[in-house]
Structures are given as C-alpha cells and as structure tokens.
Motif scaffolding. Sequence first.
Motif, short mmCIF file in Angstrom:
data_model
loop_
_atom_site.label_atom_id
_atom_site.label_comp_id
_atom_site.label_asym_id
_atom_site.label_seq_id
_atom_site.Cartn_x
_atom_site.Cartn_y
_atom_site.Cartn_z
N LYS A 1 1.12 -1.30 0.23
CA LYS A 1 0.30 -0.34 0.35
C LYS A 1 0.62 1.20 -0.07
CE LYS A 1 -3.98 -2.37 2.37
NZ LYS A 1 -4.18 -2.83 3.79
N GLU A 2 2.10 1.27 0.83
CA GLU A 2 2.96 2.28 0.38
C GLU A 2 3.52 2.29 -0.36
OE1 GLU A 2 4.62 5.04 3.30
OE2 GLU A 2 2.92 3.89 3.91
N LEU A 3 4.84 1.58 -1.26
CA LEU A 3 5.08 2.04 -2.06
C LEU A 3 4.20 2.06 -3.54
CD1 LEU A 3 7.89 -0.36 -1.03
CD2 LEU A 3 7.68 2.35 -0.40
N GLU A 4 3.43 1.44 -3.91
CA GLU A 4 2.55 1.15 -5.45
C GLU A 4 1.92 2.66 -5.71
OE1 GLU A 4 3.57 -1.15 -7.51
OE2 GLU A 4 4.14 -2.41 -5.98
N VAL A 5 2.13 3.82 -5.01
CA VAL A 5 2.04 4.73 -5.61
C VAL A 5 2.81 5.19 -6.54
CG1 VAL A 5 1.56 7.34 -4.78
CG2 VAL A 5 0.51 5.54 -3.31
N GLN A 6 2.63 5.90 -8.00
CA GLN A 6 3.11 6.87 -8.71
C GLN A 6 3.15 7.92 -8.82
OE1 GLN A 6 1.45 5.74 -12.67
NE2 GLN A 6 2.89 7.34 -14.22
N ILE A 7 4.46 8.38 -8.55
CA ILE A 7 4.96 9.59 -8.69
C ILE A 7 5.32 9.82 -9.36
CG2 ILE A 7 5.97 8.93 -6.14
CD1 ILE A 7 8.93 8.70 -7.34
N GLY A 8 5.57 9.66 -11.13
CA GLY A 8 6.21 9.95 -12.70
C GLY A 8 6.50 8.58 -13.13
N SER A 9 6.80 9.16 -14.50
CA SER A 9 7.55 8.23 -15.35
C SER A 9 8.39 9.12 -16.43
CB SER A 9 6.11 8.23 -16.68
OG SER A 9 6.05 10.00 -16.48
N THR A 10 9.21 7.69 -16.93
CA THR A 10 10.31 8.12 -17.01
C THR A 10 10.40 7.67 -19.14
OG1 THR A 10 12.18 7.19 -17.60
CG2 THR A 10 11.05 6.13 -17.03
N GLN A 11 10.45 8.78 -19.54
CA GLN A 11 10.50 8.55 -20.93
C GLN A 11 11.56 7.82 -21.33
OE1 GLN A 11 10.13 12.48 -22.91
NE2 GLN A 11 8.15 12.40 -23.06
N THR A 12 12.66 7.42 -20.77
CA THR A 12 13.80 6.68 -21.07
C THR A 12 14.13 5.07 -20.66
OG1 THR A 12 15.34 8.12 -19.74
CG2 THR A 12 14.85 8.46 -21.83
N GLU A 13 14.18 4.28 -21.02
CA GLU A 13 15.17 3.58 -19.79
C GLU A 13 16.14 3.46 -18.14
OE1 GLU A 13 15.16 -1.33 -21.41
OE2 GLU A 13 17.68 -0.28 -21.33
N LEU A 14 16.07 2.71 -17.65
CA LEU A 14 16.98 3.02 -16.59
C LEU A 14 17.85 2.03 -16.42
CD1 LEU A 14 14.79 6.12 -14.81
CD2 LEU A 14 16.46 6.52 -16.63
N ASP A 15 18.83 1.41 -16.46
CA ASP A 15 19.34 0.75 -16.28
C ASP A 15 20.63 1.22 -14.52
OD1 ASP A 15 21.82 -0.96 -15.40
OD2 ASP A 15 23.03 -1.21 -17.06
N VAL A 16 19.69 -0.21 -13.98
CA VAL A 16 19.71 0.64 -12.35
C VAL A 16 20.46 -0.99 -12.09
CG1 VAL A 16 18.72 1.04 -10.35
CG2 VAL A 16 17.34 1.42 -12.44
N MET A 17 21.15 -1.42 -13.07
CA MET A 17 21.61 -3.01 -12.61
C MET A 17 22.96 -2.57 -11.66
SD MET A 17 20.58 -5.23 -13.46
CE MET A 17 22.18 -6.57 -13.50
N LYS A 18 23.40 -3.12 -10.40
CA LYS A 18 24.41 -2.44 -9.54
C LYS A 18 25.78 -2.54 -10.26
CE LYS A 18 26.08 -5.16 -6.58
NZ LYS A 18 25.97 -5.95 -5.30
N SER A 19 26.21 -3.04 -11.14
CA SER A 19 27.72 -3.07 -12.17
C SER A 19 27.68 -1.69 -13.00
CB SER A 19 27.68 -4.67 -12.26
OG SER A 19 26.71 -4.91 -13.20
N SER A 20 26.54 -1.52 -13.16
CA SER A 20 26.27 -0.43 -14.59
C SER A 20 27.06 0.94 -13.56
CB SER A 20 24.66 -0.19 -14.84
OG SER A 20 24.98 -1.24 -15.70
#
Length: 708
Positions: free
Chosen positions: A341-360
């Motif tokens: 319930k706490e986290l599924e709130v949408q806060i915005g959107s991104t037009q580009t893909e975001l690589d959030v892999m730790k190694s990157s």
Amino acid sequence: MKNASSIRKKGLATVLSGFLLLSVPVTGFAHDGGAADSSSVKSEFVGPAFEKSTHALSQVTFTIIHDTHFHGNFGNPKEPNNIANYFGIANKIKAEKPNSLFIGNGDDLGTSVISSTFQGQPIVDAFNAGKLDVDTFGNHDFDMGPDQLSKLVKASEFPWVSANAVDKRTGDVFAGESGAKRFIIKEVNGVKIGITGLINEEAPQITSMGPNAIVLNPVEAMKKIVPEMKAAGAQFIIVSSHLASPDARIVAEKVDGIDLIVGDHAAFAFDSPEKIHNTLLWFIGDEFTYLGEMNFNFQNGKVADFNYHRYALKTDVAKEGYQPDPNVKAVMDGYNSKLSKELEVQIGSTQTELDVMKSSQRKAETAIGNLVADAMKDYTKADVALINGGGIRAERIFPAGPLTKKDILDAMPFTNYVEKLDITGDQLYQALENGVSQIESGAGRFPQVSGIQFVYNPKLTPGARVLDVKVNGQALDRKAHYSISVVDFVAEGGDGYDVFKGSKILLDKNAGPVLSKVVGDYIQQKGTIAPKVEGRIQVSGDAPTNLYSDLNGQSFEAVLAEMDLQNKGILGSADGGKQFQPEKEMLVGEFTQVLRKALNLKPSDLQEADKLDANAKLTREQMTMLLSKALKVINKQPTVNSEALKSLDAFADKEALNNNAKSDWVVVAYTGLIRGKADSKGRAYLSPADIVTRVQAAIVIERLLQLK
C-alpha cells in the motif's frame, strides 16, 4: 574436498575465498588498516565422515543452528527461500532438540526496500517472533545510521554481541546503553557457552557508523576477550562472525581458545565445516539458501565428537509435513501488506529506460546516476553533486513508463541523507581521483556526477588518472571554492572519500532529507523525466605524454610522476613552458622547495636543508638525507632495526657509504623511495655522489606521496 559456492560476490575477500584449498594463503590484519605480512593458514576440511546421516553421536549435549545475514529482506513469500521457512526449519530443530541455540551473524537489518521503508523494524519483529537467540553487527546493520541501530538493539528481545564494534566515547561495546554486550554466556544442558561477535574491519569505510562507533582489529579484540570469557566461566566459545571467510581463518590461526566460528561477510557457502588448529569454522552463505546445524557431544570439559547437516530450503521446505514458522509468517505477511500500500503509488514517469544494475553504476556514467546527482544538486542548490555508484542499485532495468515509490526505494535502498559541503577545487579533483581509483574491481566509489565533466584514463596509475575536469563548463580552478552535494556516507569519508572529511558543512544530515525522498520529490515535481548519458564522464586511452613536448622515451612511471606533480602544482616545467626538461640537473634549493610543497612542511620542519648550498647541484646522498628527515617530520620514518638494515644488502656499494649517513640510506631504501641504479651486469648501486635529475626527483617525490 568439499565444494564452495558463492551466493553473492562482495569484493576482494570473496575472490580470495574462491582460491581456498587445503593450504590457504591470506593477508593478515595490520593496525593501520593496511595489510600485514602474509601467512599460510592450514585449513583441514572435516570431510564426509562427519555427515549427520552417517555419523550418529552417542549423545547430543547441545546443538548450534546458524546463521542469518538477511540484508533486511523477508525473501519471496511465494517461494521456499523466505524468512518464515528459515525459522520454520530452525524451530523444528529446536522442538526436536531443546538444547539448541540459533545464532545470527549480522547484516540483517539493512538494506532493502522494506527495511528502508520501516527503518529496520520488520527484521527485529521477525527475529523476536522466531525467538532468535543472539545476533551480532554486520556493516549493513549500520546503513540506517548508528542512532537507529541503537534503537533497534533496544527493541530486540534477543541480545546483540560484539567484541570489536566499540563506542569510542565509553570504550564499551557499541549500543551498550541499549543492551548490547561484548559477550554473553548461556548455560545449555549444563555447558556454559560463551558467544561473542566480530564485524568486518572495513565497515567504517562502507557504511554509516557515525563519528563514535569504531571497529577494533579482530585478532587483537579476540585475544583480549577470550580470556575474559573463560574467566566468566565459558567452557565452549563461539564467534558469530561477520568477517570475510579468509579473515575469519586468520582469527582461527592466530587466536587460541575459540571453539567455533560461524558466518561469512563474503557469502561463501561450503558443504562442510573445516578445522584450523582446535577451531571449527563453517560458512554457509547468506540470505535464505542454506541453514546449518552442528551437534556436539561435550564431555569432561571438551568436545568428544560432533556432526553437522546443511539444510537447503529449496528441497527441505518441499518435504512432506513441513510448515513455516507461523509467528514469523504473520510478521512477514503483515509488513508485506503494509509495504504494498505504501509503495505502489505512482510518482511520475520516465521516457527513457533506466539501467539500475549495481554493476553498471560502478564503471561508467549512467542515466539513473545523472538523475540522482541532478536531484541532489537541484535540492541543495550546490555548484556540483557527486554520488558514489555503490549507493544506486536495484539489479533490474526500469523500462520507459510509470515510476513508483517502490522503484525509487529499490534503486536507492540505503538510508543516506543529503548534505552540502564547501570544498576547494583541489578536494574535488582528489575526490574524482578516488572515484576512479578502483574501477578494475568494480568498487562502489565510482562517481556519478552533476555539474561536473571529467576525462580519465583507467590505464594510468590510481591517483593520477584524471586528465581534465570542468565545473559547469569552465575549467576546474583547484584553488577556488565550490559547493558540493553528497550523501552523509560520502561526506564522512565512506568509500575512500576521506578528502571530504572535515569540510565546512553548509547543510548537514540532520537537516538534509534522505536521498530516496530527494529523488522521489524531484521526479514528482517534474512529472515526466527523460534522463540519458550525456558525456559527463569520458574515458581516454591516450597517455598524457603530449602535455610536455620532451617526455618521449621516458618510462611510464616517470611520465605519470611528472604529470601528477604538475597537476598538483608541486613540480612543473623547468622554464614555465611546454618542456619538462627531465634530464636537467636538480638544484638543492629547488628540491627542498618541492619537498616542502609536496608534504606541506613549514620552513622550520626541514632545517637540515639550510645547512646546504641551495644553488649547488643535488647529489643522491643529499636527497637521501632530506627524504629521511622529511619522513621523520610526517611520522613515516621506520625504525632502523636488523630487518631494515637488510634493505642495503642488494647494493654493491653499500660498504662505501658514509657511516654518518648510513641510517638515512637504510630508511629510504627500506621504504622503497630509492631503489638504486643498475649497471650492465645487473648489479645495483646506490651511487651517493651522482647528481639527481628532474625526472629522478619527480619519481622519488611521487613515491613519497604514495607512501604518505
């Protein structure tokens, strides 16, 4: 020989573990935080003869169940590997064998989405419900800061123990005021079992321990505490270890009186225990893949026999009749429901893909890194921003589309607070050098930046890799002041950013918000974002020989030294132009000035130089004397003992040295500042009367800076 598998890779210590055979070469602890002399630790795997299913005990005096290392996670409630099933197996063992202790090994409270959202309380509640017997501190337990960890220790219905996590204000164990202990003694079936813990020695560099929590050398801490535990009646001593397994083996090798070490910061999983001297060690990974059980037959004050069994949740949970621990499951389900319930709130959107892999984040500029740094810079209104790449991680790629609170917390799971500092351009330059100094190992210090554009060459020596820096499009002025936005972890020297320690604070962590909130608010304010890689960080493969026109033919070490000293304003062109003139002879006064500038010495710190002719050509013997005296001023001069004297044995002309100057030669040879000159037959000479050239002086000064 039993197999070992890596559950999670965690740096150099993990790599070392992978090479473990029956003879393990490892690196020992040093009091100054560096490496001590290597030693060969003989570790003998106990082998399949002790496997529980084939080796029954005449009696079981007590049972040890281990360990935790959950990283603030509950695991997947729909899969076998979760906390309710882990405690289900542990408490099934306890029901069958009431003389059992379940021992954790730290890194339990942080850092995950759920632990960040609820500040570590979910794991404490689960451990209380599951009746964990004892836990110790791991580095990630400090991720929410020492104050929050102390609160969680107080909320725990089980004790926390540590031999080497100390509050420097009291000299006692960290969080002692909240109930933590240096050790505890539990009497189980007539046997007094002493339990203490160890946190990894590098923890202050990789987490947020604050100004008062310190980590003692593990070997020295154990040498002190074992006699105390025995004096308190302990008959069997256990170390709940959050050391990497190579370092735990050193403790077993160097400290007498430890009966059992369990737990591994490096997350290696071994099928069976091993034995070093009289100490058993067993490493079973982290999170929810395995759980270990060791049964001991203890008679006449010692272990008469033992056996062991490693549970694999994937298979053991599937067995008929198995049930998860109902109390722990209730905690897990309750918090997961709150989190959804706490986290599924949408806060915005991104037009580009975001690589959030730790190694990157640890090897190159990333779109998410630019977004985070931009949000920090925007919030603090700083000139620039820098975030360590290790602070961004989600092990997935966010597709173009909606972004939720959960996405942001997933990407920035640590409870890091945004600060604003006043720094010099030189500090910024040194920070960037630190950021790219360990790129080969994928270290978390790699910088993601805003307002900064820089070029570096990874083939150059660490500390001399950054070739060009611009701040908001203008060349970096190393004497100017800039404001920078960083997180408190970096501001306090984490990930090697010591250069920021002691800087003037313009916004401190008590006033600054948590990083995930800064980024979430930034996205929410903009509504739609489209971050991308912009060339803020560029890699060059060119050696910087073109900065001076006369460096062709110089050694790689010489070029690096000359360029680094120029960049630092210590030693530049001989004529103020484009030529370094490496073969030009050095004058005494010139070298003295360079030496003072390199070490930031006062004129009175090097009075020996005043006795020399400043306009005379500098000899190697004079340079040696000045270097030796300078080492003494900065407290880096080694003791001239028999071991140091051996450093002159390799030189053919050592007997010709002036006796009055011999101690100076020992000092510079022993520290490696001067390494001698070789003739055509390979014989090394100190050549004290030779005149020093500018390139020779540059190399020596660069070695001195590295030593410093």
